[in-house]
Structures are given as C-alpha cells and as structure tokens.
Design a protein around this motif. Structure first.
Motif, mmCIF file in Angstrom:
data_model
loop_
_atom_site.group_PDB
_atom_site.id
_atom_site.type_symbol
_atom_site.label_atom_id
_atom_site.label_comp_id
_atom_site.label_asym_id
_atom_site.label_seq_id
_atom_site.Cartn_x
_atom_site.Cartn_y
_atom_site.Cartn_z
ATOM 1 N N UNK A 14 0.839 -1.189 0.000
ATOM 2 C CA UNK A 14 0.000 0.000 0.000
ATOM 3 C C UNK A 14 0.878 1.244 0.000
ATOM 4 N N UNK A 15 1.891 1.268 0.850
ATOM 5 C CA UNK A 15 2.781 2.429 0.912
ATOM 6 C C UNK A 15 3.471 2.639 -0.426
ATOM 7 N N UNK A 16 3.884 1.560 -1.086
ATOM 8 C CA UNK A 16 4.546 1.678 -2.373
ATOM 9 C C UNK A 16 3.582 2.186 -3.439
ATOM 10 N N UNK A 17 2.330 1.785 -3.361
ATOM 11 C CA UNK A 17 1.332 2.176 -4.352
ATOM 12 C C UNK A 17 0.615 3.447 -3.915
ATOM 13 N N UNK A 18 1.408 4.411 -3.348
ATOM 14 C CA UNK A 18 0.862 5.715 -3.025
ATOM 15 C C UNK A 18 0.033 5.667 -1.755
ATOM 16 N N UNK A 28 -4.410 5.309 2.539
ATOM 17 C CA UNK A 28 -4.282 4.713 1.212
ATOM 18 C C UNK A 28 -4.823 5.643 0.133
ATOM 19 N N UNK A 29 -4.026 5.838 -0.875
ATOM 20 C CA UNK A 29 -4.379 6.506 -2.125
ATOM 21 C C UNK A 29 -5.038 7.875 -1.950
ATOM 22 N N UNK A 30 -4.361 8.830 -1.307
ATOM 23 C CA UNK A 30 -4.917 10.188 -1.288
ATOM 24 C C UNK A 30 -4.980 10.721 -2.719
ATOM 25 N N UNK A 31 -6.143 11.180 -3.130
ATOM 26 C CA UNK A 31 -6.296 11.666 -4.498
ATOM 27 C C UNK A 31 -7.341 12.759 -4.580
ATOM 28 N N UNK A 32 -7.318 13.473 -5.693
ATOM 29 C CA UNK A 32 -8.325 14.482 -6.021
ATOM 30 C C UNK A 32 -8.557 14.388 -7.520
ATOM 31 N N UNK A 33 -9.742 14.803 -7.942
ATOM 32 C CA UNK A 33 -10.019 14.836 -9.382
ATOM 33 C C UNK A 33 -9.579 16.172 -9.960
ATOM 34 N N UNK A 135 1.230 13.833 3.567
ATOM 35 C CA UNK A 135 0.733 13.000 2.470
ATOM 36 C C UNK A 135 0.805 13.797 1.176
ATOM 37 N N UNK A 136 0.606 13.109 0.078
ATOM 38 C CA UNK A 136 0.532 13.753 -1.224
ATOM 39 C C UNK A 136 -0.731 13.278 -1.924
#
Length: 156
Positions: A14-18, A28-33, A135-136
């Motif tokens: 999970x850490x490797x995959x963002x 896990x997987x912080x994201x925005x559109x 985080x990013x």
C-alpha cells in the motif's frame, strides 16, 4: 488477529502504491479529481485504515490553500448538501473511506489555479493521537471512478 497479519503483509505494498502510514494508521491513495479552470474548490479522497485497538480522529488537513476543511455529504429532502465537520472519527480495526458522496476534504480558494491531471498536492493530515502525517494527493482524471480499497486488510 488474521486482519492484523493481513494488514501487516499488505502495508508495504500500500505504501509503495501511493500510501502513507503513522502509528497504526494507513492512509491509502490520497487523491483528487482534476478541476475546471474556473473552479474555486476541489475535493480530496482517501481511505484511512486503523489497524490499532484504539480510535483516532482526523482533526484537520493543512495545505497551501486559503482554507481546507473536512466535509460530509448528507441528503436532506432528496437534495445532497455538504456539511462541514469538526473531525472525522477513525474507529479501531476499521477503514474509513473518504469518497465521492460521503466524507471528503475540501480544498478552497483555488483562485484560477485548477488541479491538473498528474499534479501532486502536498498536505498534512492532523490526527488526535497519531499527530501530523505528511501525504501527497495525486490528481487523477475525472471519471476515473472511486477507488476500491476494500481488500486492503482492515474490515469493519
């Protein structure tokens, strides 16, 4: 116990995959559109998994915007409305999804600087017990759909 073992095995992938971690939390997987050029706000999403036996709370998010808040989408009289929250509870041995139509982060005051696909938005999550976690948020194309993190090792 098997959930803890599975989570421990999955944590490096999970850490490797963002993903990010702090104490017993996995983000896990912080994201925005992506947003339009005239958008004034953007939403942030992720799944926060608590592998510990005590609850925590997400109190705030710090980022380089005029205002960043925690929100929930609630339906009243058939109309979806956003409601600002003081905190988001992170129960023990559970996952808390921040996703479209539910809990999310609002980045406010984009002021002509839209989120573009591939962009990375640095932020810091502030937890009551785990403290500050850098985080990013990765900006993804709209229509990429909600990310399914249901198999990441923590169950409700």
């Amino acid at each position: 116990m098997k959930h803890l073992i599975l989570a421990a095995l999955l944590a490096p992938s999970i850490a490797f995959a963002h993903g990010f971690s702090a104490d017993k939390l996995i983000i896990a997987h912080p994201m925005a559109f992506e947003t339009t050029p005239t958008a004034q706000t953007a939403d942030g999403y992720m799944v926060i998994m608590n592998n510990g036996d005590t609850a925590d709370r997400l109190l705030a998010v710090k980022a380089d915007f005029p205002k960043v808040t925690l929100h929930s989408t609630v339906e009243q009289d058939g109309i979806a409305r956003m409601q600002e929250l003081d905190a988001i509870d992170i129960p023990p041995m559970a996952q808390t999804p921040l996703q479209p139509g539910g809990l999310h982060i609002m980045f406010m005051g984009l002021n002509g600087d839209p989120f573009e696909v591939g962009e990375e938005i640095p932020a810091t999550l502030v937890f009551e017990k785990a403290g500050e976690v850098p985080v990013t948020f990765h900006v993804e194309p709209r229509g990429a759909g909600a990310i399914d993190h249901s198999n990441h090792g923590v169950t409700n």
